[in-house]
Each structure stands twice: as structure tokens, then as C-alpha cells.
Design a protein around this motif. Structure first.
Motif, short mmCIF file in Angstrom:
data_model
loop_
_atom_site.label_atom_id
_atom_site.label_comp_id
_atom_site.label_asym_id
_atom_site.label_seq_id
_atom_site.Cartn_x
_atom_site.Cartn_y
_atom_site.Cartn_z
N UNK A 173 0.82 -1.19 0.00
CA UNK A 173 0.00 0.00 0.00
C UNK A 173 0.86 1.25 0.00
N UNK A 174 0.23 2.38 -0.07
CA UNK A 174 0.92 3.67 -0.03
C UNK A 174 1.56 3.84 1.34
N UNK A 175 2.90 3.97 1.42
CA UNK A 175 3.56 4.09 2.74
C UNK A 175 3.06 5.24 3.57
N UNK A 176 2.55 6.30 2.93
CA UNK A 176 2.06 7.46 3.67
C UNK A 176 0.59 7.40 4.01
N UNK A 177 -0.08 6.36 3.59
CA UNK A 177 -1.52 6.25 3.85
C UNK A 177 -1.79 6.22 5.35
N UNK A 178 -2.69 7.06 5.88
CA UNK A 178 -2.97 7.04 7.31
C UNK A 178 -3.75 5.80 7.72
N UNK A 194 -12.71 -10.93 2.03
CA UNK A 194 -14.06 -10.39 1.82
C UNK A 194 -14.58 -9.73 3.09
N UNK A 195 -14.37 -10.39 4.23
CA UNK A 195 -14.83 -9.83 5.50
C UNK A 195 -14.04 -8.58 5.88
N UNK A 196 -12.75 -8.58 5.55
CA UNK A 196 -11.92 -7.41 5.85
C UNK A 196 -12.40 -6.21 5.03
N UNK A 197 -12.67 -6.43 3.75
CA UNK A 197 -13.18 -5.34 2.91
C UNK A 197 -14.53 -4.85 3.43
N UNK A 216 -4.90 -8.73 -5.62
CA UNK A 216 -6.30 -8.41 -5.85
C UNK A 216 -6.88 -7.58 -4.70
N UNK A 217 -6.42 -7.86 -3.48
CA UNK A 217 -6.94 -7.13 -2.32
C UNK A 217 -6.55 -5.66 -2.37
N UNK A 218 -5.30 -5.35 -2.72
CA UNK A 218 -4.88 -3.95 -2.72
C UNK A 218 -5.38 -3.22 -3.96
N UNK A 219 -5.71 -3.96 -5.03
CA UNK A 219 -6.22 -3.32 -6.23
C UNK A 219 -7.74 -3.17 -6.22
N UNK A 220 -8.40 -3.82 -5.30
CA UNK A 220 -9.85 -3.86 -5.27
C UNK A 220 -10.44 -2.46 -5.09
N UNK A 227 -8.06 -2.30 1.90
CA UNK A 227 -7.14 -2.12 3.02
C UNK A 227 -5.69 -2.27 2.61
N UNK A 228 -4.81 -1.53 3.26
CA UNK A 228 -3.38 -1.83 3.16
C UNK A 228 -3.14 -3.17 3.85
N UNK A 229 -2.10 -3.86 3.44
CA UNK A 229 -1.81 -5.18 4.00
C UNK A 229 -0.49 -5.16 4.75
N UNK A 230 -0.47 -5.80 5.89
CA UNK A 230 0.76 -5.96 6.68
C UNK A 230 0.92 -7.46 6.93
#
Length: 295
Positions: A173-178, A194-197, A216-220, A227-230
Motif C-alpha cells: 500500500x501507499x507508505x504514507x496512507x494514514x 471479503x470480510x476485511x473489505x 487483488x486485495x490492494x487493487x480492489x 485495506x493496506x496489507x501488513x
């Protein structure tokens, strides 16, 4: 001192086996129900290192999160590593008991321990257990930070607060995203995208993320819609449960006057042992390397 059967009954109250997923293999793998228990070792993995640690401690019970025989077996031949674990434990008089997805769904459970380790405030389960009228049990947790943090700093928080592994921590994800709202799931969690989204959180902390589901999750819906992913090491996201489980068993022991000595294994049983950071290709965007801090 309590009998093993008494301790197992207490463990089944904490993590009822009927709440495990149908495919899971929880419960007691080996042990004499009439044997006395004075010490317990809690670990993530039932592997040679933790079995040896339990024996050296003189623990009559090894409690692990991961099953030894998840897919069943037809042999406990000591020439194979799983059979060797069973033989060594039985020879030493040490039982093995597993609390896996029944501990994932518990209140408190594996994801509660992960959220606490990360300093997050829990607001509820990610996937609620419909059989819990209080609405506290279930898979994963939805959490909040006290104040927003950029994704890069939040990833550093995760790396600093979880035990160190060769993998460390990576983020998408974008490193600066809050980041203010976070879903967490100890262990492998890409089946819950799906539940996270649907939860609308800013970030998702879990383990074992694969390329295609993560992409797919970060492009959705666009770069900031999902969501950003960690992504941390599987073992690291579940290790905090060991300290939580030990505290719960300590409380049971005190309530019954058992005087159990409950230990937490700090042996790193994550299978990955080397991390070599790749050099960015010429002209490629810079990346930030974030690794876990020593436990």
C-alpha cells in the motif's frame, strides 16, 4: 498436583474442542490421563525443539497451538520426525495437547493476543461466532489505533512489537496512507479478505499472504479503497497467544490450588531462517525494509 485429566478438562473449558473447525485436529495427542502434572510448557509448534524443551524443563504437559497430526496418520514410527516427537514425549512422561482453531475463535483468543501485542484497541470480532450471544467470539478482530499512523510507521510498529523472524514484516500500500482502523488475524488470513473489505478498515495484519490474493486485495476498487496489507511471519503472529494461554492456565491453577509451573517457550520455530533483501532494479521505486525486533 492435578491429574492430566483434570488439566485437560480445564483446557477444554478455555477452548472447547467443539468450537474447532471440522477439518482441525485438536485435543490430546498423547499422555496418561492419571499422570500428575506439575509443570506445563506452552508453544506454537509441536516440533523437536519444543518437545526437547518440555522434557528438559520437566514439564508433564506440552500445550501447543498447532496440531502435530493435522491430516491424520497411520504410523508413529520414530524414524519420522513426528513419530520421534511422540516417542520422546511418551518416554519422558510428557503429554501433548493442542488448542488450534478453537483457540482462534475463543474470547480471548489468538487474535486478541495479537491485537494486544500491537497496542490496538479491540472493537469486536472480524467474523462473529453466531453461537455467541455476547458477540465477542469469532475469527479475527477489528481494532483501532489511538491516533492515525502512516502505513510505513504502522508496519514498523508491527515489526517492533512481534518477535523477530527472518521474514520480518512487509506491507502493501501507499507508505504514507494514514492507518486508524485495523483488522487482525493471527496465522494465515487471506481467506478472510471479503470480510476485511466489508469491515472497511484501513489495514489488515495477518500472515502467509500469497501474491494473487494480496494483489487483488490492494487493487480492489482503487489504490485507497481496499485495506493496506501488513504481512508478518505466521509463527510471530501466533506467539503472543502463548503468553495469553499461560496466564489463563495460571489463573485456573491458582483457582484450584494446583500450584502449576507454567512456562512459555521462546524458541523461534518459524521455519524460515535466512532473509536476503533484494537490491531494487535500476529506476524502480525505493522500498523500505522492515524486520521484526528480538523478543
Amino acid at each position: 498436583m492435578p491429574a492430566l485429566s483434570d488439566v485437560i478438562a480445564a483446557l477444554d473449558e478455555l477452548w472447547p474442542p467443539e468450537r474447532a473447525e471440522q477439518w482441525d485436529a485438536v485435543g490430546t495427542v498423547c499422555g496418561d490421563p492419571d499422570a500428575e502434572v506439575s509443570a506445563v510448557l506452552v508453544a506454537v509448534d509441536p516440533v523437536r525443539e519444543t518437545a526437547e524443551e518440555a522434557v528438559e524443563l520437566g514439564a508433564e504437559l506440552l500445550l501447543t497451538h498447532h496440531p502435530l497430526y493435522l491430516r491424520g496418520t497411520t504410523t508413529v514410527f520414530a524414524g519420522a520426525f513426528k513419530g520421534r516427537v511422540v516417542h520422546d514425549l511418551i518416554r519422558a512422561g510428557t503429554a501433548l495437547h493442542v488448542a488450534h482453531t478453537n483457540a482462534d475463535r475463543a474470547d480471548p483468543g489468538v487474535s486478541d493476543a495479537l491485537a494486544e501485542a500491537l497496542g490496538l484497541r479491540i472493537t469486536g470480532p472480524l467474523v462473529p461466532d453466531p453461537t455467541d450471544p455476547a458477540g465477542r467470539r469469532g475469527l479475527g478482530r477489528i481494532c483501532e489505533l489511538d491516533a492515525p499512523e502512516p502505513l510505513a510507521r504502522f508496519a514498523e510498529r508491527v515489526a517492533a512489537r512481534l518477535p523477530a523472524t527472518a521474514q520480518g514484516v512487509r506491507a502493501a500500500g501507499d507508505p504514507g496512507r494514514p492507518i486508524r482502523t485495523v483488522a487482525v488475524c493471527g496465522g494465515s488470513g487471506d481467506s478472510l479478505f471479503d470480510q476485511v473489505r466489508a469491515a472497511g478498515v484501513d489495514a489488515y495484519v495477518t500472515a502467509d499472504l500469497r501474491h494473487h490474493p494480496a494483489s487483488e486485495a490492494v487493487q480492489h476498487g482503487g489504490p485507497h479503497a481496499g485495506p493496506a496489507l501488513v504481512d508478518a511471519a505466521h509463527w510471530a503472529t501466533e506467539w503472543p497467544w502463548c503468553t495469553q494461554a499461560a496466564a489463563q492456565l495460571d489463573a485456573v491453577s491458582q483457582r484450584h490450588g494446583w500450584g502449576l509451573r507454567v512456562h512459555v517457550s521462546r524458541t523461534v520455530t518459524d521455519p524460515w531462517t535466512v532473509h536476503a533483501a533484494s537490491a531494487p532494479a535500476e529506476g524502480a521505486a525505493p522500498t523500505t525494509t522492515i524486520t521484526g525486533a528480538p523478543n
